[in-house]
Design a protein around this motif. Structure first.
Motif, short mmCIF file in Angstrom:
data_model
loop_
_atom_site.label_atom_id
_atom_site.label_comp_id
_atom_site.label_asym_id
_atom_site.label_seq_id
_atom_site.Cartn_x
_atom_site.Cartn_y
_atom_site.Cartn_z
N GLU A 95 0.82 -1.21 0.00
CA GLU A 95 0.00 0.00 0.00
C GLU A 95 0.86 1.26 0.00
OE1 GLU A 95 -2.71 -0.12 3.23
OE2 GLU A 95 -3.82 -1.85 2.46
N GLU A 96 1.96 1.21 0.75
CA GLU A 96 2.85 2.37 0.85
C GLU A 96 3.87 2.43 -0.27
OE1 GLU A 96 2.49 4.74 3.01
OE2 GLU A 96 0.92 3.77 4.21
N LEU A 97 4.22 1.27 -0.82
CA LEU A 97 5.22 1.18 -1.88
C LEU A 97 4.62 0.42 -3.06
CD1 LEU A 97 8.40 0.18 0.19
CD2 LEU A 97 7.84 2.46 -0.69
N PRO A 98 3.70 1.03 -3.78
CA PRO A 98 3.05 0.31 -4.88
C PRO A 98 4.02 -0.17 -5.95
CG PRO A 98 2.53 2.65 -4.95
CD PRO A 98 3.19 2.40 -3.64
N GLY A 99 5.18 0.51 -6.06
CA GLY A 99 6.18 0.07 -7.04
C GLY A 99 7.25 -0.80 -6.43
N GLY A 100 7.02 -1.28 -5.22
CA GLY A 100 8.02 -2.09 -4.53
C GLY A 100 8.26 -3.44 -5.18
N ARG A 101 9.42 -3.98 -4.88
CA ARG A 101 9.79 -5.31 -5.36
C ARG A 101 10.05 -6.18 -4.14
NH1 ARG A 101 14.05 -2.99 -9.90
NH2 ARG A 101 12.47 -1.90 -11.15
N SER A 153 12.77 -0.62 -3.01
CA SER A 153 12.12 0.43 -3.80
C SER A 153 13.16 1.13 -4.65
CB SER A 153 11.45 1.45 -2.87
OG SER A 153 10.94 2.54 -3.62
N VAL A 154 12.86 1.26 -5.93
CA VAL A 154 13.75 2.01 -6.82
C VAL A 154 13.31 3.46 -6.92
CG1 VAL A 154 14.38 -0.02 -8.19
CG2 VAL A 154 12.39 1.35 -8.86
N ASP A 155 12.20 3.79 -6.25
CA ASP A 155 11.62 5.13 -6.36
C ASP A 155 12.05 6.04 -5.22
OD1 ASP A 155 10.16 4.27 -8.59
OD2 ASP A 155 8.57 3.49 -7.30
N HIS A 156 12.86 5.54 -4.27
CA HIS A 156 13.19 6.32 -3.09
C HIS A 156 14.69 6.30 -2.83
CE1 HIS A 156 8.97 5.11 -2.48
NE2 HIS A 156 8.84 6.24 -1.80
N GLU A 157 15.22 7.46 -2.45
CA GLU A 157 16.56 7.52 -1.89
C GLU A 157 16.48 7.03 -0.44
OE1 GLU A 157 19.28 8.19 -3.53
OE2 GLU A 157 18.17 8.63 -5.38
N LEU A 158 17.64 6.75 0.16
CA LEU A 158 17.65 6.11 1.47
C LEU A 158 16.91 6.95 2.53
CD1 LEU A 158 18.51 3.75 3.21
CD2 LEU A 158 20.73 4.86 3.55
N ASP A 159 17.16 8.25 2.60
CA ASP A 159 16.52 9.09 3.62
C ASP A 159 15.00 9.08 3.47
OD1 ASP A 159 18.96 9.68 4.69
OD2 ASP A 159 19.12 11.68 3.79
N GLU A 160 14.55 9.17 2.23
CA GLU A 160 13.11 9.15 1.98
C GLU A 160 12.53 7.79 2.33
OE1 GLU A 160 9.95 10.09 -1.65
OE2 GLU A 160 12.11 9.86 -2.07
N PHE A 161 13.27 6.73 2.04
CA PHE A 161 12.82 5.39 2.35
C PHE A 161 12.66 5.21 3.86
CE2 PHE A 161 13.58 0.72 2.74
CZ PHE A 161 12.54 0.29 1.92
N PHE A 162 13.61 5.76 4.63
CA PHE A 162 13.50 5.73 6.09
C PHE A 162 12.16 6.33 6.52
CE2 PHE A 162 18.11 5.03 6.84
CZ PHE A 162 18.02 4.19 7.93
N ARG A 163 11.82 7.49 5.97
CA ARG A 163 10.59 8.17 6.36
C ARG A 163 9.36 7.34 6.01
NH1 ARG A 163 13.59 12.64 4.49
NH2 ARG A 163 12.56 12.58 2.47
N VAL A 189 9.16 4.04 5.65
CA VAL A 189 9.08 2.86 6.53
C VAL A 189 8.60 3.27 7.92
CG1 VAL A 189 10.43 1.07 7.67
CG2 VAL A 189 10.83 1.59 5.25
N GLU A 190 9.09 4.42 8.41
CA GLU A 190 8.67 4.89 9.73
C GLU A 190 7.17 5.16 9.75
OE1 GLU A 190 9.65 8.91 11.90
OE2 GLU A 190 11.37 7.56 12.04
N GLN A 191 6.65 5.72 8.67
CA GLN A 191 5.23 6.02 8.59
C GLN A 191 4.37 4.76 8.50
OE1 GLN A 191 5.04 8.57 5.17
NE2 GLN A 191 6.09 10.28 6.20
N MET A 192 4.95 3.65 8.05
CA MET A 192 4.18 2.41 7.94
C MET A 192 3.74 1.90 9.30
SD MET A 192 6.19 0.11 5.12
CE MET A 192 6.76 0.77 3.57
N GLY A 193 4.58 2.12 10.33
CA GLY A 193 4.26 1.60 11.65
C GLY A 193 4.15 0.09 11.66
N LEU A 194 5.14 -0.58 11.11
CA LEU A 194 5.10 -2.04 11.02
C LEU A 194 5.02 -2.67 12.41
CD1 LEU A 194 7.82 -2.62 8.28
CD2 LEU A 194 5.34 -2.71 8.00
N ASN A 195 4.05 -3.55 12.60
CA ASN A 195 3.86 -4.22 13.88
C ASN A 195 3.99 -5.73 13.72
OD1 ASN A 195 3.17 -1.80 15.37
ND2 ASN A 195 1.20 -1.84 14.29
N HIS A 196 4.35 -6.39 14.83
CA HIS A 196 4.40 -7.85 14.90
C HIS A 196 5.43 -8.47 13.95
CE1 HIS A 196 0.87 -7.26 17.31
NE2 HIS A 196 0.19 -6.79 16.29
N VAL A 197 6.43 -7.69 13.59
CA VAL A 197 7.58 -8.20 12.84
C VAL A 197 8.82 -7.47 13.33
CG1 VAL A 197 6.33 -8.82 10.72
CG2 VAL A 197 7.25 -6.49 10.98
#
Length: 290
Positions: free
Chosen positions: A127-133, A177-187, A189-197
């Motif tokens: 949902e957050e990375l529609p172009g993700g691999r 993700s090929v659409d994000h630089e590292l700093d943007e990718f950090f942001r 992932v942080e916004q995803m709020g991944l739980n239980h992993v």
């Protein structure tokens, strides 16, 4: 049959033509080494100085193993390159621990495996990375991956559509993700709020996901318990964000050493810092052991 460079490393460690003296059982160290960026360069080569130092540490009686985010299929060649035969090896960021067993067909068995339902976290990331691999590693080490994962070792793997990843129990997920630089990718992932992993972010825009509460430290502590080794005689060396928990574990009573090129937060989690991978920084750390 020992390699010629192993013998050279052993001789150098003792200043001449005799084998290094073996330490007593009470003086041996349990040595946990990250692979990529610590033992091995990006081009899969290993500096002879590092190979010599590993061989010499083993010859002196220290218990040297690997603790890596790699799959078992890509970890075993590193062991073979180093002619390293530990009792246990930690793979997939702690989700799989292999045990050496000479009676097994290939000499190794899966001693402990942690799995989780991959579907919820995959759908959340998509949902957050529609172009993700994506790459998903199964309990038996076989991997499923989506189109575009060309930078990863894809032996024992099959390309699938994203929906085929759902409903699987995995030991590990990699999302890039090929659409994000590292700093943007950090942001992101942080916004995803991944739980239980459990998860760690790599050197570029890729995310390594393991079962909740599982990391290199949990697996190494289990191995340490199996082998009855003292915590004050453990040393861990690494360079990545997936080594942070391992450093906290090791430095509680032993040693935690960050490679020179490690990010600031990784260096901060360690108690010591050595040279970079290009400087064969692992070698002096191993040579510092008795």
């Amino acid at each position: 049959m020992p390699r010629g460079d192993d013998r050279a490393g052993a001789d150098a460690a003792t200043g001449g033509g005799s084998r290094p003296a073996r330490v007593s059982e009470s003086d041996r160290w349990f040595v946990a080494l990250d692979v990529d960026g610590t033992v091995m360069h990006e081009d899969e080569s290993i500096d002879p100085r590092v190979a010599d130092a590993v061989a010499s540490a083993v010859a002196r009686g220290h218990l040297v193993t690997l603790a890596t985010g790699r799959s078992w299929a890509t970890t075993r060649p590193v062991l073979e390159h180093l002619e390293l035969e530990p009792d246990y090896v930690v793979c997939a960021n702690g989700a799989m621990t292999m045990r050496r067993d000479p009676t097994a067909p290939d000499g190794w068995v899966r001693e402990h495996v942690e799995t989780f339902d991959a579907s919820p976290v995959l759908q959340q990331i998509r949902e957050e990375l529609p172009g993700g691999r994506f790459l998903l590693e199964l309990e038996d080490g076989f991997r499923l991956y989506t189109e575009g994962m060309t930078d990863w070792n894809l032996e024992r793997a099959r390309q699938v559509e994203f929906d085929e990843l759902l409903g699987q129990r995995a030991i590990r997920i990699v999302a890039t993700s090929v659409d994000h630089e590292l700093d943007e990718f950090f942001r992101v992932v942080e916004q995803m709020g991944l739980n239980h992993v459990s998860y760690a972010i790599g050197w570029t825009a890729w995310l390594d996901i393991a079962p909740d509460g599982v990391n290199k430290a949990t697996a190494l502590e289990r191995v340490r318990g199996w082998m009855g080794l003292p915590l004050q005689r453990v040393i861990a060396v690494g360079d990545g964000r997936n080594d942070i928990e391992m450093f906290h574990w090791a430095r509680a009573a032993g040693r935690a050493v960050a490679m020179g090129q490690a990010p600031a937060e990784v260096v901060g989690a360690a108690a010591e810092r050595t040279g970079t991978i290009d400087e064969a920084g692992l070698a002096p750390v191993l040579d510092s052991l008795p």
